[in-house]
Design a protein around this motif. Structure first.
Motif, PDB file in Angstrom:
ATOM      1  N   LEU A  38      -1.746  74.193  76.680  1.00  0.00           N
ATOM      2  CA  LEU A  38      -2.749  75.028  77.331  1.00  0.00           C
ATOM      3  C   LEU A  38      -2.295  76.482  77.243  1.00  0.00           C
ATOM      4  CD1 LEU A  38      -5.244  75.471  79.187  1.00  0.00           C
ATOM      5  CD2 LEU A  38      -3.735  75.049  81.142  1.00  0.00           C
ATOM      6  N   LEU A  39      -3.174  77.351  76.760  1.00  0.00           N
ATOM      7  CA  LEU A  39      -2.916  78.780  76.840  1.00  0.00           C
ATOM      8  C   LEU A  39      -3.343  79.209  78.241  1.00  0.00           C
ATOM      9  CD1 LEU A  39      -4.267  79.964  73.358  1.00  0.00           C
ATOM     10  CD2 LEU A  39      -2.037  78.993  73.968  1.00  0.00           C
ATOM     11  N   THR A  41      -0.055  77.265  89.524  1.00  0.00           N
ATOM     12  CA  THR A  41       1.048  77.395  88.571  1.00  0.00           C
ATOM     13  C   THR A  41       0.558  78.022  87.281  1.00  0.00           C
ATOM     14  OG1 THR A  41       2.239  75.491  89.493  1.00  0.00           O
ATOM     15  CG2 THR A  41       2.777  76.130  87.236  1.00  0.00           C
ATOM     16  N   GLY A  42      -0.594  77.578  86.794  1.00  0.00           N
ATOM     17  CA  GLY A  42      -1.147  78.157  85.572  1.00  0.00           C
ATOM     18  C   GLY A  42      -1.461  79.629  85.710  1.00  0.00           C
ATOM     19  N   HIS A  84      -4.167  63.970  78.104  1.00  0.00           N
ATOM     20  CA  HIS A  84      -4.734  63.179  79.193  1.00  0.00           C
ATOM     21  C   HIS A  84      -6.015  63.867  79.650  1.00  0.00           C
ATOM     22  CE1 HIS A  84      -5.116  60.962  82.960  1.00  0.00           C
ATOM     23  NE2 HIS A  84      -4.158  60.145  82.553  1.00  0.00           N
ATOM     24  N   ALA A  85      -6.936  63.103  80.198  1.00  0.00           N
ATOM     25  CA  ALA A  85      -8.245  63.637  80.571  1.00  0.00           C
ATOM     26  C   ALA A  85      -8.133  64.808  81.543  1.00  0.00           C
ATOM     27  CB  ALA A  85      -9.108  62.527  81.159  1.00  0.00           C
ATOM     28  N   TYR A  86      -7.263  64.701  82.548  1.00  0.00           N
ATOM     29  CA  TYR A  86      -7.202  65.776  83.537  1.00  0.00           C
ATOM     30  C   TYR A  86      -6.591  67.040  82.962  1.00  0.00           C
ATOM     31  CZ  TYR A  86      -2.179  65.222  84.675  1.00  0.00           C
ATOM     32  OH  TYR A  86      -0.817  65.184  84.637  1.00  0.00           O
ATOM     33  N   GLY A 128      -8.514  72.684  80.403  1.00  0.00           N
ATOM     34  CA  GLY A 128      -8.703  73.530  79.235  1.00  0.00           C
ATOM     35  C   GLY A 128      -7.676  73.307  78.145  1.00  0.00           C
ATOM     36  N   ALA A 129      -6.814  72.302  78.324  1.00  0.00           N
ATOM     37  CA  ALA A 129      -5.774  72.020  77.332  1.00  0.00           C
ATOM     38  C   ALA A 129      -6.365  71.336  76.107  1.00  0.00           C
ATOM     39  CB  ALA A 129      -4.692  71.142  77.950  1.00  0.00           C
TER      40      ALA A 129
END
Length: 300
Positions: free
Chosen positions: A67-68, A233-234, A251-253, A258-259
């Motif tokens: 994920l950015l 955290t992101g 994984h779905a979550y 946005g990953a």
């Protein structure tokens, strides 16, 4: 020397599967593995709980979920509830580690790995957090804010996080990644009724290399707190100048955040670019590891 020779031969790009193996648990060896993008997984081969035989299973996914930080999706429910909590950095590493084990079982966090992670963790003083190109083991902690309105009430339906029981963060791969699953985890204790002092309700532990953060495992108590911890955290990673959040297996979550899943070759290219680039985490985190301001969703 053997590891250096293997790395120089380009073996990482040619590995047919996710796992390698080793019986070496030396700090320097595990640190080098993390510097090359491996997740340091541990497995028990047998022998009983007191004197079991353990093997290190460095994992380098054929496809990696990344994920950015600036592309992270934030749901309305998380945005609404986030101000009731505060985020800290490296203030409760040992407790986060034990809560991960309590929620998900030992999984890959067997005693040798627990010892390594604790030994290599950044202290609460944050000394060493600004080192570049050196793996730094850290934790991010989510706490209740006693004076926040409805601090003991959390939504019970956050559709942005998967719901599992005892799976790891990587779903059906219990020897990898986050070790958290979703906010509807069966058996979670819920938020403590003691609202007079901050309560640790979620946490994430992992490894920083340059401007890349790799999540290893995590836990949450009660519905919604896992989502909030991930989002705060992101946001902190974004403000600290991180170029990538490495989430391990798809994984779905994670996709809901946005990953995306990328081939190993693409992951390694970006990881190698970022591992020597400094981040600003030490600069944006306040006294006592307080990241409340730096992780706020209300800032422009």
């Amino acid at each position: 020397m053997a590891l250096a020779e293997l790395l120089s031969s380009g073996i990482l790009e040619r590995m047919p599967d996710d796992y390698a193996w080793s019986l070496c648990f030396d700090v320097s060896f595990v640190s080098r593995l993390c510097l090359e993008g491996f997740l340091p997984i541990c497995c028990e081969l047998g022998g009983g709980s007191s004197s079991g035989l353990y093997v290190l299973l460095p994992k380098l996914h054929v496809r990696r979920c990344i994920l950015l930080p600036e592309d992270m999706h934030v749901s309305k429910k998380v945005r609404k509830k986030a101000s009731q909590y505060r985020l800290t950095v490296c203030q409760a590493f040992g407790e986060v580690l034990q809560q991960c084990i309590k929620q998900h079982g030992v999984a890959w966090l067997y005693p040798p790995m627990q010892h390594l992670l604790t030994q290599m963790a950044i202290p609460p003083s944050l000394d060493g957090l600004d080192r570049v190109a050196t793996p730094q083991f850290v934790s991010f902690e989510l706490w209740t804010r006693p004076n926040a309105r409805n601090s003991g009430e959390v939504d019970h339906d956050d559709g942005h996080v998967a719901s599992t029981s005892s799976a790891s963060r990587d779903g059906d791969a219990p020897l990898d990644g986050k070790g958290r699953g979703g906010d509807g985890v069966s058996g979670s204790r819920g938020i403590s009724s003691n609202l007079s002092s901050p309560q640790l309700v979620a946490g994430d532990l992992g490894c920083i290399v340059g401007s890349c953060y790799t999540s290893f495992s995590g836990f949450h108590e009660g519905s919604g707190t896992g989502s909030i911890q991930l989002v705060l955290t992101g946001k902190l990673l974004e403000r600290a100048g991180f170029g990538m959040w490495d989430l391990g297996q798809e994984h779905a979550y994670k996709s809901a955040l946005g990953a995306s899943s990328v081939p190993r070759r693409d992951f390694l290219a970006l990881f190698r670019q970022l591992r020597c680039m400094p981040n600003r985490l030490r600069d944006v985190v306040g006294d006592g590891g307080d990241a409340t301001v730096a992780s706020s969703l209300r800032q422009a």
